[in-house]
Design a protein around this motif. Structure first.
Motif, PDB file in Angstrom:
ATOM      1  N   ASP A  27      14.429   0.633 -13.620  1.00 41.14           N
ATOM      2  CA  ASP A  27      15.137   1.082 -12.420  1.00 41.14           C
ATOM      3  C   ASP A  27      14.492   2.324 -11.829  1.00 41.14           C
ATOM      4  O   ASP A  27      14.425   2.475 -10.592  1.00 41.14           O
ATOM      5  N   LEU A  28      14.009   3.215 -12.668  1.00 40.38           N
ATOM      6  CA  LEU A  28      13.346   4.406 -12.160  1.00 40.38           C
ATOM      7  C   LEU A  28      12.052   4.036 -11.444  1.00 40.38           C
ATOM      8  O   LEU A  28      11.746   4.577 -10.378  1.00 40.38           O
ATOM      9  N   LEU A  29      11.278   3.120 -12.007  1.00 42.75           N
ATOM     10  CA  LEU A  29      10.026   2.722 -11.368  1.00 42.75           C
ATOM     11  C   LEU A  29      10.276   2.008 -10.042  1.00 42.75           C
ATOM     12  O   LEU A  29       9.439   2.065  -9.134  1.00 42.75           O
ATOM     13  N   ARG A  30      11.412   1.327  -9.921  1.00 45.90           N
ATOM     14  CA  ARG A  30      11.744   0.665  -8.652  1.00 45.90           C
ATOM     15  C   ARG A  30      12.362   1.618  -7.637  1.00 45.90           C
ATOM     16  O   ARG A  30      12.638   1.217  -6.504  1.00 45.90           O
ATOM     17  N   GLY A  31      12.625   2.857  -8.038  1.00 44.47           N
ATOM     18  CA  GLY A  31      13.268   3.795  -7.137  1.00 44.47           C
ATOM     19  C   GLY A  31      14.761   3.595  -7.037  1.00 44.47           C
ATOM     20  O   GLY A  31      15.360   3.912  -6.002  1.00 44.47           O
ATOM     21  N   LEU A  84       0.833  -1.212   0.000  1.00 49.89           N
ATOM     22  CA  LEU A  84       0.000   0.000   0.000  1.00 49.89           C
ATOM     23  C   LEU A  84       0.868   1.262   0.000  1.00 49.89           C
ATOM     24  O   LEU A  84       0.679   2.183   0.812  1.00 49.89           O
ATOM     25  N   PHE A  85       1.869   1.288  -0.898  1.00 47.85           N
ATOM     26  CA  PHE A  85       2.715   2.445  -1.194  1.00 47.85           C
ATOM     27  C   PHE A  85       3.701   2.793  -0.080  1.00 47.85           C
ATOM     28  O   PHE A  85       4.421   3.790  -0.186  1.00 47.85           O
ATOM     29  N   LEU A  86       3.792   1.978   0.978  1.00 44.16           N
ATOM     30  CA  LEU A  86       4.657   2.353   2.100  1.00 44.16           C
ATOM     31  C   LEU A  86       6.136   2.253   1.755  1.00 44.16           C
ATOM     32  O   LEU A  86       6.961   2.873   2.426  1.00 44.16           O
ATOM     33  N   ASP A  87       6.498   1.477   0.759  1.00 40.60           N
ATOM     34  CA  ASP A  87       7.903   1.369   0.367  1.00 40.60           C
ATOM     35  C   ASP A  87       8.365   2.559  -0.468  1.00 40.60           C
ATOM     36  O   ASP A  87       9.553   2.889  -0.455  1.00 40.60           O
ATOM     37  N   HIS A  88       7.456   3.198  -1.191  1.00 45.08           N
ATOM     38  CA  HIS A  88       7.849   4.180  -2.195  1.00 45.08           C
ATOM     39  C   HIS A  88       7.475   5.614  -1.855  1.00 45.08           C
ATOM     40  O   HIS A  88       8.140   6.535  -2.328  1.00 45.08           O
ATOM     41  N   LEU A  89       6.422   5.834  -1.069  1.00 42.73           N
ATOM     42  CA  LEU A  89       5.956   7.188  -0.788  1.00 42.73           C
ATOM     43  C   LEU A  89       6.280   7.574   0.648  1.00 42.73           C
ATOM     44  O   LEU A  89       6.430   6.706   1.522  1.00 42.73           O
TER      45      LEU A  89
END
Length: 622
Positions: free
Chosen positions: A560-564, A510-515
């Motif tokens: 790579d960009l989408l994975r951060g 639920l987006f916790l890794d990226h946001l």
């Protein structure tokens, strides 16, 4: 056969091989007279002396043709020695005598004169205690020309060749030469070079070119570690600051274009630095403006506390009927009311009791104590906990105050799914951690189980049997992306990037890794109110924020960009001094206010009817 019809080869001591040929040329016209060719070093020297124009002065001096050097340097060239006892310098003064031919009984022993039985390749003649030869006597007459200074410090060993000995001990080498300033000593230990010794010996001087010692034809001398040689090593030093190439390299023009002149390059470099300074100033203003907007929104939430307690808290479903209260919910739930509002919004469709967490935890504890708990599952739980909100440091295994609560909650959740044959899914620790930050484990366990039983989340957390439902949700998102952002859609299609390459990494935790954490908390507030449709709306908003970066020509760079994990963005973040232990998209400047601008901009075209139509088409059984 007659003497004029065969080849006559004579070997003379001190001359090497002398060959005389009577040539019967088939193409002779009869006018040529017979001419005996003598191939020897003495004959060659005689011809060179008769024709001085053949050899220049420099070459004659190097070969010892001048009067001053012939008397002193004839024995310093390795090419003047013959290991069979002969020397070219004495070919005219000594009587030639052919050595006895080799026999089967003595394949390696030869009768050699005593004066050339010892040859030493060292700094000083007779360093090893051997008798000096006739050449050493002649060389002593030229002592004024010899350099009597102490030998230099060298790691090369001294080599001694004694052809009177048997072949295994014919080549000797001193292994320990030392130079202590004025005093120069050599070790008296002599190492014989056997057949396994090195055939190439290093030169002892920096002024004399290294000459390899040719091995005997019958006994080659390969490389071997038995002959110790100490090679001097020099540590390479690097100067601080830019290199010489970096000082002259242009920073404002690619290397494949013609260079600029110095003045133009300095002017463009100054312009570039000014632009970068203005960019940093504009970025700082933008951050301050976003910070002011966030503080103003939080202030409004605090001021609207009485509306929450009076109108929404008694019956939360009123927000579906009142647009103003719904907008208030979209601004974010107050922190002190978040636990109660989340419990009401999620509900309890599974009808779980308050003791459900205690019973599942007791089963998990018994399994852990008896060793029946799956080891792989326990390792996956521990690894997932390590990556759960690392910037907060409250779930750290050693120092985190909520580590044990999170571990117990995850073990109990694994036991609760064991009856259905479902295992652990990486990313569950993020959801459990977010819930534990707002409520106790007993309440949070019920909320988590009901939240993950919603159809979209159950499909993502389900078994292989739910793969068809997951693919259906991917097609729904692909359709929404084509309608909302066609440029990104066609770019992804061109690079063959499907939603399955990036969407699970967003939706499962639920987006916790990226946001950022604040943005995720507000997303969760609206997700529990609006349902699964808001998950895809938020995913579209994330792509909208990243849109300027999504047009790479390389597929791997885009992934790579989408994975951060974009290397350029990471280097910029390091240069700016930003921490990299938070959300992955912090390096792209994604924050709560920027994300919500994109979500609010979808209000014109996003319709719930479109979502219902797509779900009915792709998931008719829902």
């Amino acid at each position: 056969m007659a003497d004029d019809e065969h080849e006559i080869v004579e070997r003379q001591a001190g001359k090497g091989f002398e060959a005389r040929f009577d040539l019967d040329d088939a193409f002779s016209d009869g006018e040529d007279t017979d001419y005996d060719l003598e191939f020897s070093s003495a004959a060659i020297r005689k011809h060179l002396a008769e024709n001085p124009s053949w050899v220049g002065n420099d070459i004659r001096e190097d070969d010892g043709e001048t009067e001053n050097s012939s008397a002193c340097d004839h024995d310093t060239s390795i090419s003047t020695f013959y290991l069979d006892g002969g020397s070219n310098s004495y070919s005219e003064s000594r009587s030639s005598s052919s050595p006895p031919p080799l026999t089967a009984e003595q394949p390696d022993e030869r009768e050699v004169p005593q004066d050339f039985s010892d040859i030493t390749l060292s700094e000083e003649p007779g360093a090893n205690g051997h008798s000096t030869s006739h050449e050493d006597t002649q060389e002593g007459s030229c002592s004024p020309l010899r350099d009597t200074s102490p030998p230099w410090d060298t790691s090369y060993p001294a080599v001694h060749i004694d052809v009177s000995r048997s072949l295994p001990s014919r080549v000797m080498m001193n292994s320990g030469t030392e130079n202590n300033g004025k005093d120069y000593k050599e070790d008296e230990v002599v190492h014989p070079i056997s057949n396994a010794s090195s055939s190439y010996l290093p030169a002892p001087s920096h002024d004399i070119l290294p000459l390899p010692l040719p091995p005997s034809p019958s006994s080659p001398l390969p490389n071997s570690p038995t002959a110790p040689t100490t090679m001097s090593s020099r540590r390479q030093t690097y100067s601080a600051g830019p290199s010489a190439f970096q000082r002259v390299m242009s920073q404002t023009r690619p290397h494949f274009l013609p260079p600029k002149n110095r003045q133009e390059d300095q002017k463009h470099m100054a312009d570039w630095q000014a632009m970068m300074k203005q960019s940093r100033v504009a970025e700082e203003k933008r951050r301050k403006a976003l910070q002011e907007r966030r503080l103003a929104r939080e202030l409004k939430i605090e001021q609207s506390m009485y509306k929450w307690e009076k109108e929404i808290l008694p019956d939360w479903r009123v927000v579906y009927k009142n647009p103003n209260l719904r907008k208030l919910w979209w601004n974010g739930i107050p922190t002190k009311l978040r636990a109660s509002m989340w419990q009401q919004a999620v509900g309890n469709a599974l009808a779980l009791s308050k003791d459900n967490f205690r019973s599942c935890l007791s089963r998990a504890t018994r399994a852990l104590s008896s060793g029946s708990f799956p080891t792989e599952t326990l390792q996956a739980v521990e690894q997932d906990i390590l990556s759960t909100l690392p910037a907060l440091h409250i779930f750290h295994p050693k120092t985190g105050p909520l580590y044990q609560d999170l571990r117990d909650m995850l073990c109990a959740w694994v036991v609760s799914r064991a009856d259905e044959g479902l295992g652990y899914v990486h990313g569950t620790a993020k959801i459990a951690g977010m819930i534990l930050l707002n409520m106790k484990p007993q309440q949070g366990f019920v909320v988590m189980r009901n939240l993950l039983e919603r159809h979209c989340m159950r499909s993502l957390y389900g078994s292989v049997a739910a793969k068809d439902d997951v693919e259906a949700y991917y097609r729904i998102f692909d359709t929404l992306l084509a309608d909302c952002m066609p440029k990104i859609y066609f770019n992804f299609k061109q690079h063959q990037i499907s939603p399955g390459a990036y969407l699970p990494d967003w939706l499962i935790p639920l987006f916790l890794d990226h946001l950022p954490f604040e943005a995720c908390a507000r997303l969760w507030d609206i997700l529990l109110l609006e349902g699964d449709s808001f998950l895809f709306r938020a995913a579209l908003a994330v792509l909208a924020v990243l849109e300027p970066r999504l047009f790479f020509p390389d597929r791997q760079e885009l992934l790579d960009l989408l994975r951060g994990e974009n290397k350029a963005a990471i280097e910029v973040a390091k240069r700016d001094g930003r921490l990299l232990d938070g959300a992955k998209y912090d390096i792209y400047g994604v924050d709560e206010e920027t994300l919500w601008e994109c979500i609010d901009s979808m209000e014109d075209w996003w319709k719930e009817s479109t979502w219902k139509r797509l779900t009915q088409r792709e998931l008719p059984d829902l």
